[in-house]
Write a protein that holds these residues in place. Structure first.
Motif, short mmCIF file in Angstrom:
data_model
loop_
_atom_site.label_atom_id
_atom_site.label_comp_id
_atom_site.label_asym_id
_atom_site.label_seq_id
_atom_site.Cartn_x
_atom_site.Cartn_y
_atom_site.Cartn_z
N ASP A 156 0.84 -1.19 0.00
CA ASP A 156 0.00 0.00 0.00
C ASP A 156 0.88 1.24 0.00
N THR A 157 1.06 1.83 -1.18
CA THR A 157 1.88 3.04 -1.27
C THR A 157 1.17 4.26 -0.70
N GLY A 158 -0.11 4.14 -0.40
CA GLY A 158 -0.81 5.26 0.21
C GLY A 158 -0.62 5.33 1.71
N SER A 159 0.03 4.35 2.30
CA SER A 159 0.25 4.34 3.74
C SER A 159 1.57 5.01 4.08
N ILE A 164 8.53 0.61 5.49
CA ILE A 164 8.87 -0.62 6.23
C ILE A 164 9.07 -1.78 5.26
N TRP A 165 8.34 -1.76 4.15
CA TRP A 165 8.37 -2.86 3.19
C TRP A 165 9.27 -2.56 2.00
N GLY A 177 19.98 3.89 -9.06
CA GLY A 177 19.65 4.80 -10.13
C GLY A 177 18.21 4.72 -10.58
N ALA A 178 17.38 3.99 -9.84
CA ALA A 178 15.98 3.82 -10.25
C ALA A 178 15.17 5.06 -9.90
N GLU A 179 14.00 5.15 -10.51
CA GLU A 179 13.11 6.28 -10.24
C GLU A 179 12.51 6.14 -8.85
N PRO A 180 12.50 7.18 -8.04
CA PRO A 180 11.96 7.07 -6.68
C PRO A 180 10.48 6.70 -6.68
N GLN A 181 10.08 5.95 -5.66
CA GLN A 181 8.68 5.59 -5.49
C GLN A 181 8.02 6.61 -4.56
N GLN A 182 6.83 7.00 -4.89
CA GLN A 182 6.09 7.98 -4.11
C GLN A 182 5.07 7.27 -3.23
N TYR A 183 4.98 7.70 -2.00
CA TYR A 183 4.10 7.04 -1.04
C TYR A 183 3.50 8.09 -0.11
N GLY A 184 2.54 7.64 0.68
CA GLY A 184 1.91 8.51 1.67
C GLY A 184 0.62 9.15 1.20
N GLY A 294 -9.91 -4.60 -3.63
CA GLY A 294 -9.48 -4.56 -5.02
C GLY A 294 -8.15 -3.86 -5.18
N GLN A 295 -7.49 -3.53 -4.06
CA GLN A 295 -6.20 -2.86 -4.04
C GLN A 295 -6.25 -1.57 -4.85
N GLY A 296 -7.24 -0.73 -4.56
CA GLY A 296 -7.33 0.57 -5.23
C GLY A 296 -7.71 0.46 -6.68
N MET A 297 -8.58 -0.51 -7.01
CA MET A 297 -8.88 -0.78 -8.40
C MET A 297 -10.06 0.00 -8.94
N HIS A 298 -10.73 0.79 -8.12
CA HIS A 298 -11.94 1.48 -8.57
C HIS A 298 -11.60 2.42 -9.73
N GLY A 299 -12.36 2.25 -10.82
CA GLY A 299 -12.11 3.05 -12.01
C GLY A 299 -11.14 2.43 -12.98
N ALA A 300 -10.66 1.21 -12.69
CA ALA A 300 -9.66 0.59 -13.55
C ALA A 300 -10.26 -0.18 -14.70
#
Length: 386
Positions: A156-159, A164-165, A177-184, A294-300
């Motif tokens: 869950d990148t929204g947490s 921690i993970w 050198g990878a692109e940073p992941q955005q979370y929160g 649905g792991q944030g699947m609404h609208g997918a």
């Protein structure tokens, strides 16, 4: 050997498909639709590339040819070994003959005495076995449900607890050198960061670079669940089959195959079936379940090839491949442990610690060889006969 030979052909085709769909050697330039750029929304090489449909057609023909080839091999071996028609001449199982619950009657066909198991008792036990199998399948489905709860929490990148993970790039050096992941923050259907699924307040996402291992943890959990539940149910299925008191070996084996297949199908492939056929439609076309299911699947629904929406994109087939890799890896380690490591430790324990000589156990005089006996003679004669 027959199955392994056919698998070698399938693995060759699968390897070619892998090369053409993962971006190796610039063999693919997969373009995927995203809300951010509906015309050419490319977010990296992914497994649903141009060669996948050809691979699916190949595997369809492969499965048919394999089945027909196996039938031919089976009939050939039956003729060569003199086993053709052996099922029509079966004798009752020794376990059936020794069961004290049987009733001895005179056969209505031959008039000879034979053992008879009342059909009402047999039907009752088979029904009980079916109920136990159904309950076991339900428990297995709960385990699959728990696997996706763990995966949803760990990915869950929204947490704000998402780091921690993630193994930081200072340790996972290959991600430096990878692109940073955005979370929160959460992402809406337009791919913008908001405070929540029902809160469109803009949110400032934080960034982290590293290797996310949440999906790996969920995959390992699913693999361990498959091994543990499979081992438990194997004992239950065997006990149920013995309790049902089948008369012939074919009846015994057919009943065991049916109940084992029903359980193992859900246990081994339930998670894969959910990812492939249920995950996107369930999250995109219904509001009966919370967003995390649905792991944030609404609208997918507008994205038939993606298992997520917003800034972070992941194709469903890539998730399936990760799940399969975790299952196969854990199964392989478990099998190697049972066939290599465990016998090694048992042998060392049997031989004793270094420098210690184990005295042979005293033999019972009743079983000792006579004083003038030559134990080598019979062994030589036996070898000469062989």
């Amino acid at each position: 050997a027959h199955y392994t030979t056919f698998l070698a052909v399938a693995s060759g085709a699968g390897f070619i498909t892998f090369l053409t769909t993962t971006g190796f050697f610039d063999l693919t330039n997969t373009v995927c639709y995203t809300p951010d750029n509906p015309d050419n929304g490319y977010f990296g090489a992914k497994v649903d590339g141009w060669f996948v449909p050809y691979f699916c057609v190949f595997m369809s023909f492969w499965s048919v040819f394999y089945l027909e080839s196996w039938k031919n091999t089976q009939i050939t071996c039956a003729q060569r070994w003199g086993m053709h028609g052996s099922e029509d001449e079966q004798q009752p199982r020794p376990e059936f003959m020794q069961n004290p619950e049987n009733i001895e009657i005179n056969s209505p066909v031959t008039g000879e005495p034979e053992f008879y198991f009342p059909p009402d008792i047999s039907t009752y036990r088979k029904n009980v076995g079916a109920v136990v199998t159904l309950i076991s399948v339900m428990v297995c489905m709960l385990g699959v449900f728990g696997t996706f709860m763990i995966k949803s929490f760990a990915t869950d990148t929204g947490s704000p607890n998402y780091p921690i993970w993630v193994v930081p790039s200072s340790i996972a050096f290959w991600t430096a050198g990878a692109e940073p992941q955005q979370y929160g923050c959460r992402t809406n259907a337009e791919g913008d960061f908001v405070e929540g699924l029902n809160d469109d307040t803009p949110c400032d996402a934080q960034e982290i670079t590293g290797f996310p291992y949440g999906s790996t943890v969920a995959g390992i959990w699913n693999s361990v669940q498959i091994l543990v539940l499979g081992g438990i149910y194997a004992g239950i299925a065997s006990k149920l089959n013995e309790w049902e008191n089948h008369r012939l070996n074919t009846e015994f084996e057919d009943a065991l195959i049916v109940r084992t297949f029903m359980f193992e199908f859900i246990n081994s492939y339930g998670a894969l079936m959910y990812i492939a056929f249920i995950k996107v439609p369930l999250g995109a076309r219904t509001t009966l379940f919370p967003g995390w299911f649905g792991q944030g699947m609404h609208g997918a629904a507008e994205m038939p090839y993606s298992c997520s929406i917003g800034k972070i994109q992941q194709p469903c087939l890539m998730e399936i491949s990760q799940q399969l890799f975790s299952i196969f890896a854990v199964k392989m380690l478990s099998k190697n442990f049972n066939t290599v490591v465990q016998p090694y430790f048992k042998q060392n324990r049997k031989e004793g610690p270094p420098g210690v000589t184990l005295e042979p156990e005293e033999l019972n005089p009743e079983f000792e060889a006579p004083a003038g006996a030559n134990p080598v003679g019979p062994a030589k004669r036996m070898r000469s006969k062989v």
